[in-house]
Design a protein around this motif. Sequence first.
Motif, PDB file in Angstrom:
ATOM      1  N   GLN A   3     -10.839   6.425  -1.381  1.00 29.92           N
ATOM      2  CA  GLN A   3     -10.175   7.718  -1.424  1.00 29.92           C
ATOM      3  C   GLN A   3      -9.218   7.751  -2.602  1.00 29.92           C
ATOM      4  OE1 GLN A   3      -8.489   9.272   2.068  1.00 29.92           O
ATOM      5  NE2 GLN A   3      -9.976   8.354   3.425  1.00 29.92           N
ATOM      6  N   ASN A   5      -6.073   8.064  -2.888  1.00 27.91           N
ATOM      7  CA  ASN A   5      -4.842   7.297  -2.893  1.00 27.91           C
ATOM      8  C   ASN A   5      -4.962   5.984  -2.118  1.00 27.91           C
ATOM      9  OD1 ASN A   5      -5.192   8.581  -0.554  1.00 27.91           O
ATOM     10  ND2 ASN A   5      -3.136   9.408  -0.372  1.00 27.91           N
ATOM     11  N   ASP A   6      -6.149   5.438  -2.022  1.00 29.72           N
ATOM     12  CA  ASP A   6      -6.308   4.145  -1.350  1.00 29.72           C
ATOM     13  C   ASP A   6      -5.463   3.060  -2.006  1.00 29.72           C
ATOM     14  OD1 ASP A   6      -7.928   4.991   0.613  1.00 29.72           O
ATOM     15  OD2 ASP A   6      -9.771   4.098  -0.149  1.00 29.72           O
ATOM     16  N   PHE A   9      -1.924   3.596  -1.094  1.00 28.95           N
ATOM     17  CA  PHE A   9      -1.762   3.312   0.321  1.00 28.95           C
ATOM     18  C   PHE A   9      -1.764   1.790   0.552  1.00 28.95           C
ATOM     19  CE2 PHE A   9      -3.671   2.584   4.552  1.00 28.95           C
ATOM     20  CZ  PHE A   9      -2.745   3.255   5.330  1.00 28.95           C
ATOM     21  N   ASP A  10      -2.723   1.108  -0.075  1.00 26.81           N
ATOM     22  CA  ASP A  10      -2.804  -0.351   0.074  1.00 26.81           C
ATOM     23  C   ASP A  10      -1.516  -1.004  -0.408  1.00 26.81           C
ATOM     24  OD1 ASP A  10      -5.310  -0.036   1.052  1.00 26.81           O
ATOM     25  OD2 ASP A  10      -6.360  -0.666  -0.770  1.00 26.81           O
ATOM     26  N   ILE A  13       1.197  -0.469   2.145  1.00 25.65           N
ATOM     27  CA  ILE A  13       0.977  -1.290   3.344  1.00 25.65           C
ATOM     28  C   ILE A  13       1.357  -2.744   3.063  1.00 25.65           C
ATOM     29  CG2 ILE A  13      -0.829  -2.215   4.874  1.00 25.65           C
ATOM     30  CD1 ILE A  13      -0.328   0.593   5.610  1.00 25.65           C
ATOM     31  N   ARG A  14       0.893  -3.224   1.904  1.00 27.09           N
ATOM     32  CA  ARG A  14       1.198  -4.623   1.564  1.00 27.09           C
ATOM     33  C   ARG A  14       2.705  -4.858   1.523  1.00 27.09           C
ATOM     34  NH1 ARG A  14      -3.379  -4.686  -2.258  1.00 27.09           N
ATOM     35  NH2 ARG A  14      -4.940  -6.001  -1.277  1.00 27.09           N
ATOM     36  N   LYS A  16       5.100  -3.110   2.908  1.00 20.59           N
ATOM     37  CA  LYS A  16       5.745  -2.941   4.212  1.00 20.59           C
ATOM     38  C   LYS A  16       5.486  -4.149   5.114  1.00 20.59           C
ATOM     39  CE  LYS A  16       6.389   0.567   7.782  1.00 20.59           C
ATOM     40  NZ  LYS A  16       7.801   0.293   7.943  1.00 20.59           N
ATOM     41  N   ILE A  17       4.262  -4.638   5.063  1.00 19.62           N
ATOM     42  CA  ILE A  17       3.934  -5.797   5.901  1.00 19.62           C
ATOM     43  C   ILE A  17       4.801  -6.987   5.512  1.00 19.62           C
ATOM     44  CG2 ILE A  17       2.171  -7.602   6.064  1.00 19.62           C
ATOM     45  CD1 ILE A  17       0.148  -5.374   6.481  1.00 19.62           C
ATOM     46  N   LYS A  18       4.932  -7.177   4.197  1.00 23.02           N
ATOM     47  CA  LYS A  18       5.733  -8.329   3.762  1.00 23.02           C
ATOM     48  C   LYS A  18       7.201  -8.138   4.105  1.00 23.02           C
ATOM     49  CE  LYS A  18       2.239  -9.916   0.777  1.00 23.02           C
ATOM     50  NZ  LYS A  18       1.510  -9.694  -0.446  1.00 23.02           N
ATOM     51  N   GLU A  20       8.129  -6.631   6.741  1.00 27.18           N
ATOM     52  CA  GLU A  20       8.255  -6.788   8.198  1.00 27.18           C
ATOM     53  C   GLU A  20       8.385  -8.261   8.604  1.00 27.18           C
ATOM     54  OE1 GLU A  20       5.959  -2.884  10.031  1.00 27.18           O
ATOM     55  OE2 GLU A  20       5.119  -4.848  10.391  1.00 27.18           O
ATOM     56  N   ILE A  21       7.649  -9.111   7.918  1.00 30.56           N
ATOM     57  CA  ILE A  21       7.715 -10.539   8.270  1.00 30.56           C
ATOM     58  C   ILE A  21       8.216 -11.312   7.060  1.00 30.56           C
ATOM     59  CG2 ILE A  21       6.453 -12.519   9.164  1.00 30.56           C
ATOM     60  CD1 ILE A  21       4.370 -10.635  10.286  1.00 30.56           C
ATOM     61  N   LYS A  22       9.499 -11.596   7.063  1.00 29.09           N
ATOM     62  CA  LYS A  22      10.088 -12.274   5.910  1.00 29.09           C
ATOM     63  C   LYS A  22      10.428 -13.734   6.195  1.00 29.09           C
ATOM     64  CE  LYS A  22      12.263  -8.405   3.556  1.00 29.09           C
ATOM     65  NZ  LYS A  22      13.488  -7.638   3.439  1.00 29.09           N
TER      66      LYS A  22
ATOM     67  N   ARG B  39       2.195 -15.425   8.744  1.00 25.94           N
ATOM     68  CA  ARG B  39       1.863 -13.992   8.686  1.00 25.94           C
ATOM     69  C   ARG B  39       0.418 -13.754   9.144  1.00 25.94           C
ATOM     70  NH1 ARG B  39       4.601 -12.996   2.940  1.00 25.94           N
ATOM     71  NH2 ARG B  39       6.523 -11.975   3.591  1.00 25.94           N
ATOM     72  N   TYR B 137      -4.449  -7.385   3.374  1.00 23.25           N
ATOM     73  CA  TYR B 137      -3.069  -6.923   3.189  1.00 23.25           C
ATOM     74  C   TYR B 137      -2.037  -8.049   3.217  1.00 23.25           C
ATOM     75  CZ  TYR B 137      -4.728  -2.135   3.650  1.00 23.25           C
ATOM     76  OH  TYR B 137      -5.376  -0.953   3.448  1.00 23.25           O
TER      77      TYR B 137
END
Lengths: 454, 177
Positions: A3, A5-6, A9-10, A13-14, A16-18, A20-22, B39, B137
């Motif tokens: 799409q 804006n994939d 978006f990816d 997400i990357r 934000k995920i990182k 979230e878990i630091k 992770r 990801y």
Amino acid sequence: MMQVNDELFDGEIRKKIKDEIKYIPKDINKKIDDAVNKVKKRKFNLKKVSGICIICIFGTLLLGIAMPTYAGNIPFIGSILEKLNYKNYEKYGSDLNISKESNGLKVNINKAVYDGLEITIFYTVKSEKPMESEPNFIGAKLKINGNELNFPGGGESGEISDDKKTYVGVLKYTVGLSKMIWQNTKEKEKNNEDIEISNEFVLNLDIDKIGVGKWTFDIPVTVDKINDKVKESKCNIDLRNGYNINKIITTPINTELEGILKDGKTDNEFLQFYVLDDKGRHIIDERAETYIHPDKEGNSHEYLSYMYKPIYDDTESLTFIPYTDINVSSDTDNSIAAKLNLKGETTLYSDDGKEYATITKIETINEKTKIYYKSQYGVDVSPFDIKNNKTGEEIIAFEDWQKNAEEILYRSSSDEYVVTCDKAITEGDYSIKMIDQSKSIEVYNNDKFTIKVK
Amino acid sequence: MELISFFNYRKKSTVSKAKKGDKEAFLGLIDENRLNLYRVARGILKDKEDIEDALQNTVIHSFEKISSLKNDEYFRTWIIRILINECNEILRKNKRVMHLDDNTDTEIYSDSYENMDLTRAINSLSEELRLTTVLFYFEDMSLKDIAKILKIPEGTVRSRLTRARIKLREVMSEVEV
């Protein structure tokens, strides 16, 4: 399908995920430490000790050469190219060395390479303090001559130094699809986000990372250094399900096949291709991108861009074998195995009893073994592994996948594929194991087509 | 030759030492990859004990098998593959347990992190999508490398990711990325 804006978006997400878990919770960290403490120290054998000596000598040589280069701050871009498999890029790029500093981080744009399909930026990040993590430019705004480029594909890779103070990285933006749309659409069909990407432009890179820093670069990009080696050939090949292949572009660093799916046909299974050159060498795919572009009259066409590794200097033509991904299986353990017959053929069957692949010949010469096989699944039969059942030694391991995929050869005279490994298989009890792809892909060998590139 | 070769040498050398049984070198490699391993395990597994088991087994098995690692440069990919196998094994065992006792309701691991919308969203994906999503990801792996690790065609990875994106977009539209 990709799409608009994939990529963005990816990236989000990357990040934000990182975020979230630091860190690792204490109790889990302790469990990992417990496991490390359980492992027992092994004994060296003589052969291995001699290996260490060789490494030490090699290390001294490396240090002797490496450190003065670093200390002298001579650009080390060449080694990045080599390490990250970009050695072909070196002679085609412009050396830039544009530096900007923000928040104690100095970003230097070393080099830009552009072949009309892909913009590759080589850069270094230096920090006085060790960096907490590898820096990235995810979310950077990209403009070409001041116009925002909405759907660049691409990626990032890089390497951080042991002291975490220097990072060398590569940014890649694929623009082939954007160029294709610009060229293939008439003026009245063009949308506001469509921009022309010429052979020479200024790339504006705007990096604004909250809490990290802010850098803007105007990077001159030109196709000049590579242009005389870029070859474009038009074609008109109709394939199943409305796919039409209309162009091939070869450059010293990329191969791109272009095509289109006309309005109303965009829900088809995605057609992909295995590529072999006229010498039977496998040209590995890099990625495929598609973009559904609605024109101003509301007709949507899907533009297709398939990127592959560059062709060899003596490649004269490329053969494309279409295949589709037919099924998403939840079973990741779909391996099939057989005892390897060293003197005759070995056939491996799918669980429905159909022949999957046949090893036709095993040939060991000068400690190298060639494994010949026939299968309608072609290059996808590799990777397979061959194991000595008595010693447990892996003659070919799945880990050799990349090497095998690159070195696989097709012999059209006998319709066989050949995988070479660096070990001898003369006599003994061996087994072969491979992944049965028959439920996952459908290969259309009868639809293969050849395009001349010389 | 130059700087990057030096980095590369250092990394290769540590793996090389670990392959010869050097526990300190192995510990160094685990430390370097510790957060990434966590992770990935956290993304695939929901239960705290399962995460601990997967990580412990990965450390032990990777040390046992490290001499079989062919290319020192691929240590990280190699150990992630071991972790994925361990996670798969745990998921398989859990499935068997679920069949024996349908009332077993695995409690989703709630750790000290407060804001884990995305990790939870990934946890809620089906097993096949979860594995692909985590590698893409969390590990920034290319489609090709994911295909290699999961032993599935690259096209399958691509379509799984497309499906995962749709689900993640749905979730993220509720919490705002």
